[in-house]
Design an enzyme around this catalytic site. Structure first.
Site, PDB file in Angstrom:
ATOM      1  N   HIS A 145       9.624  -7.090  19.546  1.00  0.00           N
ATOM      2  CA  HIS A 145       9.468  -8.149  20.552  1.00  0.00           C
ATOM      3  C   HIS A 145       8.647  -9.308  20.004  1.00  0.00           C
ATOM      4  O   HIS A 145       8.126 -10.110  20.769  1.00  0.00           O
ATOM      5  CB  HIS A 145       8.832  -7.562  21.817  1.00  0.00           C
ATOM      6  CG  HIS A 145       9.729  -6.562  22.471  1.00  0.00           C
ATOM      7  ND1 HIS A 145      10.693  -6.913  23.376  1.00  0.00           N
ATOM      8  CD2 HIS A 145       9.836  -5.225  22.299  1.00  0.00           C
ATOM      9  CE1 HIS A 145      11.349  -5.829  23.764  1.00  0.00           C
ATOM     10  NE2 HIS A 145      10.853  -4.790  23.118  1.00  0.00           N
ATOM     11  N   GLU A 165      -3.118  -7.348  -3.569  1.00  0.00           N
ATOM     12  CA  GLU A 165      -4.208  -7.521  -4.535  1.00  0.00           C
ATOM     13  C   GLU A 165      -3.790  -6.931  -5.886  1.00  0.00           C
ATOM     14  O   GLU A 165      -4.242  -7.384  -6.929  1.00  0.00           O
ATOM     15  CB  GLU A 165      -5.501  -6.861  -4.009  1.00  0.00           C
ATOM     16  CG  GLU A 165      -6.756  -7.426  -4.651  1.00  0.00           C
ATOM     17  CD  GLU A 165      -8.036  -7.056  -3.916  1.00  0.00           C
ATOM     18  OE1 GLU A 165      -8.508  -7.837  -3.082  1.00  0.00           O
ATOM     19  OE2 GLU A 165      -8.575  -5.961  -4.181  1.00  0.00           O
TER      20      GLU A 165
HETATM   21  O1  F6P Z   1     -12.867  -9.346  -2.838  1.00  0.00           O
HETATM   22  C1  F6P Z   1     -12.019  -8.295  -3.123  1.00  0.00           C
HETATM   23  C2  F6P Z   1     -12.769  -7.013  -3.375  1.00  0.00           C
HETATM   24  O2  F6P Z   1     -13.374  -7.060  -4.614  1.00  0.00           O
HETATM   25  C3  F6P Z   1     -11.832  -5.843  -3.246  1.00  0.00           C
HETATM   26  O3  F6P Z   1     -11.143  -5.577  -4.397  1.00  0.00           O
HETATM   27  C4  F6P Z   1     -12.750  -4.779  -2.802  1.00  0.00           C
HETATM   28  O4  F6P Z   1     -12.053  -3.721  -2.226  1.00  0.00           O
HETATM   29  C5  F6P Z   1     -13.613  -5.514  -1.821  1.00  0.00           C
HETATM   30  O5  F6P Z   1     -13.767  -6.785  -2.399  1.00  0.00           O
HETATM   31  C6  F6P Z   1     -14.939  -4.896  -1.509  1.00  0.00           C
HETATM   32  O6  F6P Z   1     -15.743  -4.727  -2.636  1.00  0.00           O
HETATM   33  P1  F6P Z   1     -16.985  -3.753  -2.623  1.00  0.00           P
HETATM   34  O7  F6P Z   1     -16.485  -2.380  -2.348  1.00  0.00           O
HETATM   35  O8  F6P Z   1     -17.588  -3.870  -3.981  1.00  0.00           O
HETATM   36  O9  F6P Z   1     -17.934  -4.195  -1.558  1.00  0.00           O
END
Ligand code: F6P
Length: 595
Positions: free
Chosen positions: A434, A403
């Protein structure tokens, strides 16, 4: 115009470290290479595209040199190997099996200089808004700074706020663990379900898996359980709640934004699970939250008193050392244990900030990853812990790395003319051996990180008191790195009398790079060190690639298309509305799904 500013003074935090550190720290108290340096703000923002740098071009032509050399030859040079083994605060890292010479390392360090790596690191620590597309600082390192450190964000020291939340977690977790905090029917809350996804899940799961089998942590967790609920798939909720009783369960809703569809749906599912047995009043005793959005926490019905804050200068995937990880882990293992984890991360952070690049582990490993990905053309990296307790390291680092660095444009928005980012995957050894190691040994070239510990969390002895099962495991840790580097030649096979027709199938080309990380043992402190090593290494890669490692716009498109599909599905289910507005393929599949 250019603006001169003082760095926030690395030595200030480094010198105060002795109060906080659990183990004698060898490296960072002595080195002060960055002390007092002044950085020109424009120097960071106006850096040249990485591929235009002279060192970049030199490295490109250096590839030819390296391609002429087999690792078998490189490994004969013991002086070279010695210079590629480093020990920092108990962790030994051996990168002598990288396809690199001292010349390569020198050129990579020159690239770091030209890419203004030290200025970028200092800009991060100084609270500059280096996440420029979201106009945010990147200060997860402040989450594990000692109480009396000073780290500025927009002119304000953020460390007191960090510690106010840590103190609140300590007090709350002690109340729950001691049974002073009880549920709606007066029973102690022994089971915790942490709801969250992505960065609000993977880091805490990784640390929990690492501590679960650690003897001391195990004792502290006696009689308690910690589970995670992430996937919106109702099956995940079924698994997470299986066998639990709402009367003895505490649900922690973890979401930076408090808007993530999966998390909010799971939070509503758990709220119904609690209220249908205990009534709506029970929510205040059985549901708590971790978020930067305390307004939405309140609107959801969770008492703001029971909400634990963090800040927009903490990226989701870098949030495990905030309340995101600290709260659930403190509930399970007690706050002191989690503090050891924070101390480990801080130790590696300090090493990263204060150590000359030639000795700096996150910097060296980050540069070598750039070398592997961009110059040697290896798109993936395998994370291979010879430790079952590190089973969730690869999934966590997968998010942190992919990410962060899975980007197609430079920080100024121009398309990259080279590949950045890495495909991360992995499994604990020996299970991986394995499964996918065949491809790593004879198929594609995938640089490997081997991670092991000198001492097992749970040694089982087989021959008296001398040989443990851990030795069996670690034999593989040592052997695999050499198998990849040296391989096995046609001549060796012929000398062994292998049937001629089988020889080509049994040849191992070798010359496959890896690095080995040896921890003294796997405990809360070393887990922290390991986490910070990876986090900072990934940041180094992004800084050298010239990208923004701290935004994640690439996750948005799928989310908004899902919203459109969701409203069509709702309309079709509730009003029998026809599916329309999609391409042929999606319409066909949606109609089939709705049939
Ligand atoms: O969709 C990716 C994301 O935005 C991540 O970067 C983040 O860790 C996750 O979703 C969860 O987001 P939140 O903590 O706002 O629920």
């Amino acid at each position: 115009g250019s603006v001169d500013f003082e760095t926030s003074g690395p030595s200030r935090t480094a010198l105060k470290l002795t109060n906080f550190s659990a183990r004698p720290l060898k490296v960072f108290n002595t080195a002060k290479p960055l002390e007092g340096r002044r950085i020109r703000r424009e120097a960071v923002s106006e850096s040249m595209a990485s591929a235009d740098l002279a060192a970049w071009k030199k490295l490109q032509s250096h590839v030819g040199e390296i391609e002429k050399t087999h690792l078998r030859e490189l490994m004969k040079d013991e002086k070279r190997c010695q210079s590629m083994i480093k020990e920092v605060d108990g962790i030994v890292v051996d990168f002598s099996r990288q396809r690199a010479t001292s010349e390569t390392v020198k050129e990579l360090l020159a690239l770091a200089k030209e890419a203004k790596l030290s200025e970028k690191i200092e800009a991060m620590w100084s609270g500059e808004h280096i996440n420029s597309t979201e106009d945010r600082a990147v200060l997860h390192v402040a989450l594990r700074a000692p109480r009396d450190a000073e780290i500025l964000c927009d002119g304000k020291n953020v460390v007191p706020e960090v510690w106010a939340v840590l103190d609140k977690i300590k007090a709350f977790s002690e109340k729950v663990r001691s049974g002073e905090w009880v549920g709606a029917t007066g029973k102690p809350l022994t089971d915790v379900v942490a709801i969250g996804i992505g960065g609000s899940f993977l880091g805490p799961l990784f640390v929990h898996s690492a501590l679960d089998t650690e003897p001391e942590a195990g004792k502290l967790a006696k009689g308690r359980s910690l589970r995670f609920l992430s996937n919106v798939d109702p099956v995940d909720a079924t698994i997470a709640l299986k066998g639990l009783d709402p009367e003895t369960t505490l649900v922690v809703v973890v979401s930076k934004t408090f808007t993530t569809a999966e998390t909010m749906l799971n939070a509503r599912t758990c709220r119904t699970w609690i209220t249908s047995k205990l009534g709506s009043e029970a929510v205040s005793k059985h549901m708590i939250a971790v978020s930067t959005n305390l307004k939405l926490v309140k609107e959801f019905g969770i008492d703001p008193e029971n909400a634990f804050a963090f800040w927009d200068w903490v990226g989701g995937r870098y949030s495990v050392t905030s309340a995101v990880g600290v709260l659930p882990l403190a509930l399970q293992y007690g706050f002191e244990k989690v503090e050891q984890f924070l101390k480990g991360t801080h130790s590696m952070d300090q090493h990263f900030r204060n150590t000359p690049f030639e000795e700096n582990l996150p910097v060296l490993l980050g540069l070598l990853s750039v070398w592997n990905v961009t110059f040697l053309g290896c798109p993936a990296r395998a994370i291979l812990p010879y430790s079952q307790a590190l089973q969730k390291l690869a999934p966590h680092i997968q998010q942190v790395s992919m990410e962060s660095n899975g980007k197609g444009v430079a920080i100024d928005g121009t398309p990259l003319s080279y590949q950045a980012g890495e495909i991360e995957f992995g499994e604990p050894g020996t299970n991986g051996q394995h499964s996918f190691y065949q491809l790593i040994h004879q198929g594609r070239v995938i640089p490997c990180d081997f991670i092991g510990a000198v001492k097992s969390q749970k040694p089982v002895y087989m021959q008296g008191e001398k040989v443990s099962n851990h030795d069996e495991l670690m034999s593989n840790f040592f052997a695999q790195a050499d198998a990849l580097a040296y391989g096995k030649s046609k001549e060796d096979l012929q000398a062994e009398g292998v049937k001629e027709s089988l020889v080509p199938h049994k040849v191992f080309t070798g010359n496959r790079q890896s690095l080995s990380i040896l921890l003294p043992t796997l405990d809360a402190y070393t887990v922290g060190q390991l986490l910070s090593l990876y986090e900072n290494r990934i940041a180094v890669q992004g800084f050298v690639w010239g990208i923004n490692s701290f935004d994640q716009w690439g996750v948005e498109l799928g989310k908004s298309l899902a919203t459109r599909v969701r409203s069509q599905l709702n309309a079709a289910r509730t009003q029998n509305s026809p599916v329309e507005g999609f391409n042929y393929s999606t319409s066909f599949m949606l109609k089939h799904y709705l049939k």
